[in-house]
Design an enzyme around this catalytic site. Structure first.
Site, PDB file in Angstrom:
ATOM      1  N   HIS A  18       0.822  -1.227   0.000  1.00  0.00           N
ATOM      2  CA  HIS A  18       0.000   0.000   0.000  1.00  0.00           C
ATOM      3  C   HIS A  18       0.855   1.277   0.000  1.00  0.00           C
ATOM      4  O   HIS A  18       0.419   2.325   0.478  1.00  0.00           O
ATOM      5  CB  HIS A  18      -0.953  -0.012   1.204  1.00  0.00           C
ATOM      6  CG  HIS A  18      -0.251  -0.078   2.538  1.00  0.00           C
ATOM      7  ND1 HIS A  18      -0.733  -0.801   3.593  1.00  0.00           N
ATOM      8  CD2 HIS A  18       0.901   0.496   2.985  1.00  0.00           C
ATOM      9  CE1 HIS A  18       0.077  -0.670   4.633  1.00  0.00           C
ATOM     10  NE2 HIS A  18       1.076   0.127   4.288  1.00  0.00           N
ATOM     11  N   HIS A  61       9.873  -4.748   4.587  1.00  0.00           N
ATOM     12  CA  HIS A  61      10.442  -3.401   4.523  1.00  0.00           C
ATOM     13  C   HIS A  61      10.662  -2.835   5.916  1.00  0.00           C
ATOM     14  O   HIS A  61       9.992  -3.212   6.862  1.00  0.00           O
ATOM     15  CB  HIS A  61       9.623  -2.437   3.660  1.00  0.00           C
ATOM     16  CG  HIS A  61       8.213  -2.119   4.104  1.00  0.00           C
ATOM     17  ND1 HIS A  61       7.238  -3.067   4.302  1.00  0.00           N
ATOM     18  CD2 HIS A  61       7.600  -0.919   4.338  1.00  0.00           C
ATOM     19  CE1 HIS A  61       6.094  -2.476   4.635  1.00  0.00           C
ATOM     20  NE2 HIS A  61       6.291  -1.169   4.678  1.00  0.00           N
ATOM     21  N   GLU A 107       3.523  -5.634   8.585  1.00  0.00           N
ATOM     22  CA  GLU A 107       2.236  -5.483   7.881  1.00  0.00           C
ATOM     23  C   GLU A 107       1.768  -6.796   7.242  1.00  0.00           C
ATOM     24  O   GLU A 107       0.621  -6.895   6.811  1.00  0.00           O
ATOM     25  CB  GLU A 107       2.352  -4.381   6.817  1.00  0.00           C
ATOM     26  CG  GLU A 107       2.493  -3.011   7.447  1.00  0.00           C
ATOM     27  CD  GLU A 107       2.744  -1.887   6.446  1.00  0.00           C
ATOM     28  OE1 GLU A 107       2.685  -0.724   6.850  1.00  0.00           O
ATOM     29  OE2 GLU A 107       2.999  -2.168   5.254  1.00  0.00           O
TER      30      GLU A 107
HETATM   31  C1  DHB Z   1       6.403   2.988   2.392  1.00  0.00           C
HETATM   32  C2  DHB Z   1       5.863   1.740   2.749  1.00  0.00           C
HETATM   33  C3  DHB Z   1       4.744   1.673   3.596  1.00  0.00           C
HETATM   34  O1  DHB Z   1       4.176   0.504   4.000  1.00  0.00           O
HETATM   35  C4  DHB Z   1       4.172   2.830   4.078  1.00  0.00           C
HETATM   36  O2  DHB Z   1       3.077   2.728   4.857  1.00  0.00           O
HETATM   37  C5  DHB Z   1       4.712   4.070   3.742  1.00  0.00           C
HETATM   38  C6  DHB Z   1       5.819   4.148   2.908  1.00  0.00           C
HETATM   39  C7  DHB Z   1       7.581   3.085   1.462  1.00  0.00           C
HETATM   40  O3  DHB Z   1       8.178   2.072   1.101  1.00  0.00           O
HETATM   41  O4  DHB Z   1       7.873   4.207   1.039  1.00  0.00           O
HETATM   42 FE    FE Z   2       2.606   0.828   5.502  1.00  0.00          FE
END
Ligand code: DHB
Ligand code: FE
Length: 279
Positions: free
Chosen positions: A12, A192, A239
């Site tokens: 997202h 991430h 997440e």
């Molecule tokens: C990013 C990833 C996310 O899950 C989020 O909520 C905000 C930014 C990113 O990779 O930039």
């Molecule tokens: Fe996020």
């Protein structure tokens, strides 16, 4: 009775919303990501679900660190979006389905999930970007039930608890007396980490294992603790809990129709899956 026709998961990332606003779908950077979605939209156009249960994590627009429910469900006629500082255009409100929301809330509370019920709820990029990706111009007409899982403020719920939440949502939907079709969507992930010493962390091997097990053996993923998940997927990779909740809601024979995995989009390993749920 209501039926769950399938489940969809997608990252997202706000940059996706900006790429949509700027029509960058065919740019070399974006193409491998966006190319995953036309078949999913075709499936949605064919199956025509009446409601989308949107399982996502709020990042500070509706809930902040001062008050953070573990599980919250929106039960309003509509859900507004607002500027979060990512440069995303603010879209018109999304449609709710308060009757279905209250049915799910009542059923979950009866089944020992202590839900925060929200008769007002702002929806952030984790709800809005997937709605745009999956429903395109129909995003504003699609009825939704927003379900928030805290993955921002520790302690976060365990993979097992989120899977069980999904199972309880699945049972709640399938006990709803109206003949409607429901699609369950889990947003976020895959691996991430946006901050701290491991900023930029991505774990492809772990992500691909999760995507495979999500179809074939989701219970095995519930053996991880929340800590294991953060270690393997990064602090925001937690997440993946939304993916597990989605999978828990699929009560029937599950088949993988589509999937896509691409590194990187912004700081994230972007994943997408479309799972059909046959009775
Ligand atoms: C990013 C990833 C996310 O899950 C989020 O909520 C905000 C930014 C990113 O990779 O930039
Ligand atoms: Fe996020």
């Amino acid at each position: 009775m209501a039926k769950i026709v399938g489940g969809i998961t997608t990252s997202h990332i706000p940059a996706i919303g900006n790429a949509i606003a700027k029509h960058k779908e065919q740019d070399p950077y974006w193409k491998p990501f966006f190319d995953g979605f036309p078949p999913v939209r075709e499936w949605l156009n064919e199956v025509k679900p009446d409601v989308a249960v949107m399982i996502y994590n709020d990042h500070g627009l509706n809930f902040f660190l001062d008050k953070m429910p573990t599980f919250a469900i929106g039960a309003a006629e509509q859900f507004s979006n607002e500027d979060e500082g990512w440069g995303l255009p603010t879209l018109p409100p999304f449609k709710g389905d308060p009757k279905l929301s209250w049915h799910i809330i009542e059923s979950l509370v009866e089944n020992e999930f202590d839900i925060t019920s929200c008769q007002e709820m702002k929806v952030d990029h984790a709800f809005v970007v997937p709605m745009q990706l999956l429903f395109a111009e129909k995003a504003g007409q699609t009825k939704t039930v927003p379900v928030c899982i805290n993955t921002v403020q520790h302690p976060i719920p365990s993979p097992k608890r989120c899977y069980k939440l999904g199972q309880a949502i699945g049972r709640a939907v399938e006990s709803y007396p109206e003949d409607i079709k429901v699609v369950v969507i889990g947003t976020g992930g895959l691996s991430h980490q946006l901050d701290g010493q491991r900023a930029g962390f991505i774990n492809k091997k772990f992500d691909l294992m999760c995507m495979e097990k999500l179809v074939s053996d989701p219970e095995s993923l519930t053996q991880m603790s929340a800590r294991d998940l953060v270690r393997e997927a990064g602090s925001q990779g937690a997440e993946f809990l939304m993916w597990l909740a989605m999978r828990g809601a699929l009560t029937g024979r599950v088949t993988e129709l589509r999937s896509n995995y691409h590194i990187p989009i912004s700081n994230t390993a972007a994943g997408m899956m479309l799972l059909a749920n046959a009775a």
